[in-house]
Design an enzyme around this catalytic site. Structure first.
Site: not given
Length: 604
Positions: A69, A71, A73-74, A158, A179, A204, A414
């Site tokens: 996705h 975000h 942090d991904h 999410h 996530d 996660e 995660h």
């Protein structure tokens, strides 16, 4: 025995910088390529030197990169990985993720380079070049990366466009969740996956020890606290990321303002609300059923009460609610507003989601009353509230997903190590499977039983299905899943097929042979005529085998539908019973022989 090797380059006993490397069946798959919001040095990106130590290039080593996705942090390290480290292989993500990721990556670049003055960072052109290499995948679509590697996507909830993936190489498979959220909310549905029974499920575990309270109670508490702050002339700051919880909370406030006829101003970071609204219109099919059903009459993302925020409003007197990015107070407008409002006890900060260690948001939630920001100490006197509207699965949701997918092994990423350990024990106890929680750079090797996929012929499938039914009624037997399948494996042109014996003979050009077995039983001291003896033999056989039809012809008793016969020979001189059967009826023939021996006295 086959094996799957997994090493986290990020998100191993940590939240942030998600990057998991999985090796199976001779293929290497990278899952996510994120940045860490708690670091501004070389630790913010995954350590890709782990891959290049072998001397091979990244493209040679990695067969596929999958982004779950948008975000950061991904996906925050993706342009660095492709344009600066040189990866040029396949990249998969969903359509919404491909559309939204470049916007967040550009915001991240601006903050890092133009405001913080960082060097050796990816450029706007690198972001564009990176996105040109992306292949999009639809929900429930299976994409073949090559002849052996398949990837299938599932809905993860999410955020808009988030997907879980099932990766299959030959007979081995694993699921990566990214996530996900198992609870539907005001604008997205819940995650779902079928019972795919993968060798490994990598999940996660952000909220590994949390079971959330009632969503309705949480929303009521959220609205009550905001209203109380505004009534005492205070300001409310809600740090959010541009898409996701922002829209969820905006819909909630918009509905409450309408119902209560409130006039307090609500603001959203300028430009982001419009961009978000555009993408929710474009990808409306990714939202929940209620949003889709009412979209034609009213777009839930067109807000009457929520206006764009201007930086001059920071010092404006009077109550207000402000949604500002980013969500962890680590940079940007939300941090600027926090610095100005933190010293006033009338004001309120509501943190609606998880904050990574090292961010200002994490320090505030930990109870810090003085925080250094941009080399200045800031007093924290405002009210700090943590109200989890996070779109991550809680402990109950994680266990629910495991029940759905029924994996043979589980891996936690995660999340925080202490919370992971608790969930690990719970998973092992409840499901009876191995559960792993590797740290960054630690390799886990999971043994998997070898499986050989084979196609079953239509004839053999039909015969096997028929064998699962009882002979007296068209009713499936209690355990058809364990019914034995008897056939022959034929390997031809790199394919394996399971065939019925008649088909296999034809396939390889052989003639079928029949093997007949005969056993002689001697009859002594009898007082019967041949006809009477055969009749007596038929009666005894019928009692021994009540489920079979018995027929007599020319001194021979036959079991209809089988090759078993009992022939009476040499009756006048030395009477004998000759029991004959073909090899396929071997167990039945043996039973008839042993039974007749035990009951010979009834024939004399």
């Amino acid at each position: 025995m086959a094996e799957i090797k997994v090493v986290p380059l990020g998100a191993g006993q940590d939240v942030g910088r998600s990057c998991i490397l999985v090796s199976l069946g001779g293929k290497n798959v990278m899952l996510d390529c994120g940045m860490h919001m708690g670091f501004n040095d070389e630790r913010r990106f995954p350590d890709f030197s782990y891959i290049t130590e072998s001397g091979r290039s990244l493209t040679e080593h990695i067969d596929c990169l999958i982004i779950s996705h948008f975000h950061l942090d991904h996906c925050g390290a993706l342009p660095y990985f492709t344009e600066m480290c040189g990866y040029n292989g396949p990249i998969l993500m969903t359509h919404p993720t491909k559309a939204i990721s470049p916007i967040l990556l550009e915001d991240y670049r601006k903050i890092s380079v133009e405001r913080k003055g960082e060097q050796n960072f990816f450029t706007s052109q690198m972001i564009k070049d990176c996105m040109k290499k992306v292949t999009t995948i639809n929900l429930h679509q299976t994409i073949k990366i090559d002849s052996a590697l398949d990837v299938k996507a599932y809905y993860a909830g999410h955020v808009l466009g988030a997907a879980m993936v099932l990766v299959t190489v030959g007979g081995q498979s694993f699921v990566y969740t990214g996530d996900y959220n198992m609870t539907p909310d005001r604008h997205l549905g819940s995650a779902w996956i079928d019972k795919c029974q993968p060798d490994l499920l990598i999940t996660e575990s952000t909220y590994a020890t949390t079971i959330r309270d009632s969503k309705r109670c949480r929303e009521r508490d959220f609205l009550k606290k905001i209203n109380e702050c505004l009534e005492r002339n205070g300001k409310v700051l809600i740090p959010v990321f541009a898409l996701g919880r922002a829209q969820e909370l905006c819909i909630l406030l918009e509905t409450f303002w309408d119902r209560m006829n409130l006039k307090y101003p609500i603001y959203f970071s300028q430009g982001l609300a419009e961009k978000a609204n555009h993408y929710y219109k474009l990808f409306i099919t990714w939202t929940n059923q209620k949003i889709r059903n009412t979209f034609v009459q009213r777009n839930m993302f067109e807000f009457k009460h929520i206006k764009p925020f201007d930086r001059s409003y920071i010092d404006q007197p009077g109550p207000m609610v402000v949604f500002a990015t980013p969500g962890m107070l680590h940079a940007g407008l939300s941090l600027q507003i926090f610095k100005r409002w933190a010293d006033d006890e009338k004001n309120m900060l509501i943190m609606p989601g998880y904050c990574v260690a090292g961010t200002i948001g994490h320090k505030v939630l930990s109870g810090a009353k003085k925080i250094e920001i941009d080399k200045k100490m800031v007093n924290v006197r405002l009210s700090v509230q943590y109200m989890s509207f996070s779109a991550h699965a809680d402990a109950k949701g994680i266990m629910q997903l495991l029940r759905q997918a029924a994996p043979k092994n589980v891996m936690l990423v995660h999340g925080e190590a202490s919370k992971m350990e608790f969930l690990k024990q719970k998973v092992m106890k409840e499901f009876g499977v191995n559960c792993f929680m590797p740290a960054n750079g630690e390799t886990v090797t999971i043994k998997t039983p070898p499986t050989i996929p084979a196609d079953m012929s239509r004839l053999l499938f039909k015969k096997t299905l028929e064998s699962c039914y009882s002979p007296d009624a068209k009713r499936i037997c209690p355990s058809p899943s364990v019914a034995p399948v008897t056939g022959l494996l034929v390997m031809k042109n790199d394919s394996i097929r399971m065939l019925d014996s008649s088909e296999s003979m034809s396939e390889v050009g052989l003639t079928a042979h029949t093997l007949t077995i005969s056993t002689t039983l001697t009859v002594e001291d009898h007082a019967h005529t041949p006809a009477h003896f055969v009749d007596q033999l038929a009666q005894v056989t019928a009692k021994l085998l009540p489920d079979h039809v018995i027929s007599c012809h020319d001194n021979t008793v036959a079991l209809s539908g089988t090759s078993v016969t009992i022939e009476v020979v040499n009756f006048e001189s030395n009477p004998e019973m000759l029991v004959n059967w073909n090899i396929e009826d071997d167990s039945l023939g043996e039973f008839v022989c042993s039974s007749l021996r035990r009951n010979l006295s009834r024939l004399l």
